[in-house]
Design a protein around this motif. Structure first.
Motif: not given
Ligand code: NA
Ligand code: NA
Lengths: 440, 318, 168
Positions: A286-287, A289-291, C62, C66, C69, C74-76
């Motif tokens: 997810c990290m 793909m969203w980026i 995804y 989302g 996540s 986990s989202n940098v």
């Protein structure tokens, strides 16, 4: 508004947004959405969504969750333990031997997964404590693990090269093969560095005690068999692919299943390992793909507003530079941006700007893919912003401070810059293998 | 008054666009000077092909060069764009059908309903198979995963072809990674121009259609806003683009068949290929039954081909 | 914090957690589709539908995963400065910048609804030989973006709570 001004505005506001520490995809997406709504004209507000459709059609992207899953299975189930023991027993007697063995371990782990995460996890949890216990210098071994795990994206399979392939529209198979020799050369250079350094300063990597060295030959040979497992997983994935029986994406699924099955057969697939692998695969996928989604939107808006033209124009017409100078400037700018820009973001935002330019300058895009990946590897490791640095910080034992982590990378970055220069000067290092295999 | 700016997205990637569209747009921009500029974008560059029609209808993109089929226009005539099996034998058939047999009017009516201006239709190259393994008989087609046009693919699937649709720019890579066994999307000129000749080995000389039918479209409002002299210039530009392709493909097909070194030619014997042609007539009738408009277009095809047959050589040799 | 907000955060987090927990098994769905694809290609005629179904599965995975996540953190983020801030300082800055994230998600959702409406109105089908209708996957995307939006708002409330020194 002029194209140059739009380019400057969008880029600087994205940087500013990133500095605030908001989630990277949010920062990039917000600038894309704002520019689309305010500057595009009719229908601009549809662009961020249409990028989601574009992403869906990027078929090779399916390999991303597969390789991530594979990596987590390998690191969580600890099926690499035996591998480590193998190197331990065989390399232990030499000065720095365990560090050299760790690089060997990293090469094998790289062949089984597409990112540097797994290598980092295996290195930090298995190799690092053992090395420290045996009196190895902590900076030296921290650097070894970081540098070694970065091979994950250069030795096939490689997620970075898949993303690059999609951006540059180059064949993934050739790019992967192009990464093989530079990856091995770089590993050899790491080993050479460690060997020389430990020869001169044996206190950095002392040889194993006599007591530990007394391992019967039969045990030594038994451990050698551990090396067969990664080879089997690698073969299960690559043999059908290279022979054209399965496609790239299908092979990645086979690889994921092979790793999964290996973990079950070795009795390592506990409930907890399963939970962590499956959950983390979703989280990390997810990290990414969203980026990518946000960056594709950013790219389309940036391009549609004429900013891409402005940059091309700047490099080629206005500065009137020699192609090699432009190429070196681009690599340097990557390194600079790598100090403050997220690596995935860098790939999906900056690469689309540079790749057409590299092509227009007459360079080979397969070769550039390798240069690009080595540069990314360096960016992964250099402070303050680096994927590997983060992971190291999260996984390292408490006695290793942030200072140690930052301090450990310098010599290895030096080696990598040397490797980068070698591939630049001798493109055959990268291009020989793909040309040999794909010769029609 | 400020300069008018249009964003136009073509179905073609950069290498192909260098011939099929870029020279015409460059001329347009030179002549239009400070009045107008068309900014050209390649396949999937701004908007993915699947979203292209909607994007134009809404005005996100001002103009498009594509066939109706690949961009999935929600019209009754979409099935005839691209390669409608055996509808044309030569590239000149297309402009004749549109300008002299009434297709222009039908297309105009269909697209006007949706807020899109159908500007001008033109012909491209014939539809041939380019594959990794040789095709010498219909049996060789079985199970081949081939990148092709939606309608042509649906038609050829009765002979065991497995049509696959991927972003245009990814085709070359997909052949190498094994996602595809070949391509049925163009003639030999394009195979060489875009690099497909480098990844395939064989070229089948039988074709599914003699020429691709593609068009220029624009968002209706944006088109209506243009002053008359720019509308006229746009028309000249499109005509010059059509003309360039007429000779570029016609000469290219012959020259590369004779002198090309990258692909070996193979042929399915005429008697066997006749099965495909027979299936096409059946396919025409099936399509005609779907709606009145479709029946009207199929009738025009039939009438046209009958008249060409009667005209004899050089219009038809058999 | 008002009760309404507490309930909002609790419900949104619970729903997204549940959905994310289901989505994470999607990896096996993708693997199964791709294995079937290679199997059918090798032993029978290649299936027409595997490529697109795999793409749909990936998108569902995804986009619906989302929000979970985000919960997992986990989202940098770029932590050049952020990394050194106190929890409170982080919450303060996040509480402002999250509106940009919310705006982005809003634009995504707007585009998704627009495209889905078109899809339903014209019965849009994918231009492939399999020709699946496009509205199901587009509706899934609308739902996913909407849930993501709800999650972002929930994060905002949690930041406000952190600033006030409360636990939500
Ligand atoms: Na790898
Ligand atoms: Na860095």
């Amino acid at each position: 508004m002029s194209y140059e001004l739009i380019a400057l505005l969008m880029f600087s506001s994205m940087m500013l947004m990133l500095m605030t520490g908001q989630r990277v995809f949010g920062a990039i997406g917000a600038v894309a959405a704002l520019s689309a709504v305010l500057l595009w004209g009719t229908g601009g507000s549809d662009i961020p969504f249409s990028s989601a459709m574009k992403l869906m059609k990027w078929y090779p992207l399916l390999t991303l969750p597969m390789f991530i899953f594979m990596g987590y299975i390998l690191s969580e189930s600890k099926i690499a333990d035996d591998l480590y023991k193998m190197f331990h027993v065989w390399m232990g007697p030499i000065n720095g031997g365990l560090a050299i063995g760790t690089i060997g371990l990293m090469v094998l782990v790289s062949a089984m997964n597409g990112l540097s995460v797994a290598g980092m996890a295996i290195g930090a949890t298995i190799a690092l404590p053992e090395l420290l216990r045996r009196g190895y210098d902590k900076r030296m071994v921290t650097g070894v693990v970081q540098a070694g795990s970065s091979l994950g994206i250069l030795v096939p399979p490689s997620v970075v090269l898949v993303l690059y392939a999609m951006i540059a529209r180059q064949p993934v198979g050739q790019l992967w093969l192009a990464g093989v020799i530079p990856g091995l050369v770089m590993a050899a250079m790491f080993i050479l560095y460690i060997a020389i350094r430990c020869r001169l300063q044996p206190e950095l990597g002392p040889a194993l005690d006599k007591s530990e060295r007394r391992v019967p030959l039969s045990e030594k040979l038994r451990l050698l068999r551990a090396g067969l497992l990664p080879l089997a997983i690698f073969a299960a994935m690559m043999v059908p692919f290279v022979n054209g029986w399965t496609s790239l994406v299908e092979s990645s699924a086979i690889g994921a299943m092979a790793a999964f099955t290996a973990a079950i057969l070795k009795g390592r697939m506990t409930k907890e390992v399963f939970e962590v692998s499956v959950r983390q695969t979703l989280a990390i996928s997810c990290m990414f793909m969203w980026i990518i989604l946000a960056a594709l939107g950013f790219g389309a808006v940036f391009d549609g507003l004429g900013a891409v033209r402005a940059i091309e124009n700047l490099f080629t017409d206005q500065l009137g530079l020699n192609p090699w100078v432009i190429l070196i400037v681009m690599q340097l700018s990557f390194l600079v941006m790598g100090t403050f820009l997220d690596d995935t973001a860098m790939l999906v935002i900056v690469a689309p700007l540079y790749v057409p330019l590299v092509h227009a300058l007459g360079f080979d895009l397969i070769w550039y893919g390798v240069l690009y990946t080595i540069t990314t590897q360096i960016a992964y490791m250099t402070p303050p912003f680096g994927y590997n640095l983060f992971l190291m910080r999260a996984m390292a034992p408490p006695e290793i401070s942030l200072r140690d982590i930052y301090g450990s990378i310098a010599p290895f970055v030096g080696v990598m810059l040397l490797a980068l220069t070698l591939v630049m000067v001798f493109p055959e290092i990268a291009l020989w293998l793909p040309q040999y295999v794909y010769a029609k | 008054q400020s300069k008018i700016r249009w964003r136009m997205q073509t179905y073609a990637g950069p290498a192909l666009a260098e011939h099929v569209i870029k020279p015409a747009i460059d001329s347009f921009n030179k002549v239009a000077g400070d009045d107008m500029e068309i900014e050209l974008f390649f396949a999937d560059q701004l908007v993915p092909t699947g979203e292209l029609f909607r994007a134009m209808q809404k005005g996100t993109i001002d103009a498009v060069q594509s066939d109706d089929d690949s961009m999935a226009s929600p019209t009754e005539v979409t099935v005839f764009g691209g390669y409608f099996p055996f509808a044309s034998r030569y590239s000149l058939d297309i402009p004749v059908l549109f300008n002299q047999y009434g297709l222009n009017e039908i297309w105009d009516a269909e697209y006007s309903k949706l807020g899109v201006k159908h500007l001008s239709a033109g012909a491209w190259d014939p539809c041939h198979f380019a594959t990794k393994d040789p095709i010498n008989s219909l049996a060789d087609l079985k199970g081949k995963r081939v990148f092709t046009f939606p309608t042509a693919g649906r038609f050829m699937s009765q002979f065991g072809v497995v049509p696959v649709t991927l972003p245009w720019e990814d085709i070359e890579v997909a052949v190498q990674t094994g996602e595809l066994d070949g391509i049925a999307w163009s003639g030999i000129t394009e195979d060489y121009t875009v690099g497909w000749a480098d990844v395939t080995n064989y070229f089948l000389t039988n074709n599914v259609s003699g020429a691709w039918a593609g068009s220029f479209f624009a968002n209706m409002d944006r088109y209506n806003e243009l002053p008359d002299h720019l509308k006229e210039l746009l028309k000249l530009t499109m005509d010059s683009s059509h003309y360039y392709r007429q000779w570029w493909y016609w000469g290219g097909e012959a020259a590369l068949r004779v002198n090309g070194t990258k692909m070996k030619l193979t042929t399915i014997p005429d008697e066997e290929w006749a099965q495909v042609e027979a299936a096409a007539w059946k396919f025409w009738d099936e399509i005609a039954q779907e709606s009145e408009t479709k029946a009207k277009v199929v009738n025009i095809f039939k009438q046209y081909n009958t008249e060409m047959q009667k005209a004899g050589r050089p219009y038809r040799y058999s | 914090m008002p009760r309404v907000i507490r309930s909002y955060v609790r419900i949104v987090d619970a729903v997204n957690h549940r959905i994310g927990r289901i989505m994470m098994y999607g990896i096996f769905v993708m693997v199964a589709i791709l294995l079937w694809s290679s199997f059918s290609k090798t032993f029978t005629l290649p299936s027409l539908w595997t490529l697109e179904i795999a793409q749909f599965a990936m998108v569902t995975y995804y986009i619906l995963g989302g929000p979970y996540s985000i919960q997992l953190g986990s989202n940098v983020r770029m932590d050049l400065f952020y990394g050194n801030w106190t929890v409170r300082r982080k919450a303060q800055v996040d509480a402002i910048t999250i509106f940009l994230l919310i705006f982005y998600l809003g634009v995504l959702l707007y585009g998704a609804i627009d495209s889905t409406t078109y899809s339903l109105q014209y019965g849009e089908r994918s231009s492939t030989a399999w020709r699946p209708y496009m509205w199901p996957i587009k509706i899934i995307m609308c739902v996913g973006f909407f849930l993501m939006l709800l999650q972002a708002i929930s994060e905002f409330f949690k930041d406000i709570a952190k600033i006030k020194g409360l636990e939500l």
